[in-house]
Write an enzyme that holds these catalytic residues in place. Structure first.
Site, PDB file in Angstrom:
ATOM      1  N   TYR A 162       0.783  -1.375   0.029  1.00 54.38           N
ATOM      2  CA  TYR A 162       0.067  -0.057   0.073  1.00 54.38           C
ATOM      3  C   TYR A 162       0.806   1.144  -0.085  1.00 54.38           C
ATOM      4  O   TYR A 162       0.633   2.291  -0.690  1.00 54.38           O
ATOM      5  CB  TYR A 162      -0.906  -0.053   1.187  1.00 54.38           C
ATOM      6  CG  TYR A 162      -1.926   1.017   1.296  1.00 54.38           C
ATOM      7  CD1 TYR A 162      -2.980   1.337   0.719  1.00 54.38           C
ATOM      8  CD2 TYR A 162      -1.592   1.997   2.481  1.00 54.38           C
ATOM      9  CE1 TYR A 162      -3.949   2.278   1.021  1.00 54.38           C
ATOM     10  CE2 TYR A 162      -2.510   3.161   2.625  1.00 54.38           C
ATOM     11  CZ  TYR A 162      -3.502   3.219   1.660  1.00 54.38           C
ATOM     12  OH  TYR A 162      -4.383   4.193   1.911  1.00 54.38           O
ATOM     13  N   LYS A 166       1.128   4.268  -2.910  1.00 51.52           N
ATOM     14  CA  LYS A 166       0.539   5.713  -2.387  1.00 51.52           C
ATOM     15  C   LYS A 166       1.842   6.403  -2.754  1.00 51.52           C
ATOM     16  O   LYS A 166       1.559   7.768  -2.914  1.00 51.52           O
ATOM     17  CB  LYS A 166      -0.057   5.754  -1.035  1.00 51.52           C
ATOM     18  CG  LYS A 166      -1.443   5.014  -0.749  1.00 51.52           C
ATOM     19  CD  LYS A 166      -2.314   5.577  -1.776  1.00 51.52           C
ATOM     20  CE  LYS A 166      -3.965   5.104  -1.382  1.00 51.52           C
ATOM     21  NZ  LYS A 166      -4.785   5.616  -2.085  1.00 51.52           N
TER      22      LYS A 166
END
Length: 275
Positions: A162, A166
């Site tokens: 993640y 991001k």
């Protein structure tokens, strides 16, 4: 009269949470909004509950030509695109030595590849009108807002996948800002801290979602949730409505000279949850 009267927006992942709050806020200020979610029934329900003109595109944006279909639905429904909010996403957490290739790739796909494909598909509908307006000596601003996270700006234990995705969206945002500034397309990102959604709710058996037939556990351990008041100077997590406020600013005329930026919406938190 709303500040977004006459504008048309795509908000991905907009049937729940931050996306839903964003769609509601944009619609309340006059925008036409395309609602998107994996679950068609939930997307339709959100569309009927949100005041204002809406359309729906349901489906998994990581599959096939779904990003192109999303954009086509917006054009068929509204005739144009003025705002794109790339919000759709979820988490699959694990320490890196236990993380599979599939888990890592899944986060890149939804948080980075999908925004890239949506933006690419929308490019003619953003750039070509802007070229005509430039020839006529008019400035008409369009907006792209990509959703990032403090996990991407500062890292977060258990979220190598993640966090990497991001962080990547920041690079995409800043590069696109350099390429498309000439067309008066403001490209910015928001980096959220601890916002109360399904992704930050307690990690319990019924906090799950279905992705491509697989059950994905959502949420974070309760001990990490309890650390929020110590890590966040404002002393609490943010609400979806508060998160949507930052996105709205970057979609509004007040952000016309804000470009290539990452707006931290964290309540003052500037560390990962465990660092």
């Amino acid at each position: 009269m709303g500040v977004l009267d006459g504008k048309s927006a795509i908000v991905t992942g907009s049937a729940r949470g931050i996306g839903r709050a964003t769609a509601e806020l944009l619609a309340s200020e006059g925008a036409q909004v395309l609602i998107n979610d994996l679950d068609g029934d939930i997307a339709e329900q959100a569309s009927t509950e949100i005041s204002g003109e809406t359309a729906v595109f349901s489906g998994d944006l990581t599959k096939g030509d779904a990003p192109e279909q999303l954009v086509r639905t917006a054009i068929d429904s509204f005739g144009k695109i003025d705002i794109i909010v790339n919000n759709a996403g979820y988490t699959i957490d694990a320490p890196i030595h236990k993380m599979s290739d599939v888990q890592f790739q899944a986060m890149l796909d939804i948080h980075l590849i999908v925004p890239f494909k949506v933006i690419r598909a929308a490019a003619p509908h953003l750039r070509e009108p802007a070229k005509q307006e430039r020839e006529e000596g008019r400035e008409v601003f369009r907006k792209i807002v990509n959703v990032s996270s403090v996990s991407g700006t500062m890292g977060n234990a258990g979220q190598a996948n993640y966090s990497s995705a991001k962080a990547g969206i920041t690079g995409l945002t800043k590069t696109l800002a350099k390429e498309w500034g000439q067309f008066k397309i403001n490209v910015n990102a928001v980096a959220f801290g601890f916002i109360e959604t399904r992704l930050t709710a307690p990690k319990v058996d019924d906090n799950v979602m279905e992705i491509s037939g697989e059950t994905v556990q959502l949420g974070i351990p309760e001990q990490l949730r309890q650390m929020a008041s110590m890590l966040i100077p404002l002393g609490r997590p943010g609400t979806p409505a508060e998160a949507a406020g930052g996105i709205f600013f970057l979609c509004s005329p007040w952000s016309n000279y804000v470009h290539g930026q990452v707006l931290n919406i964290t309540g003052g938190q500037f560390t990962g949850m465990t660092s």
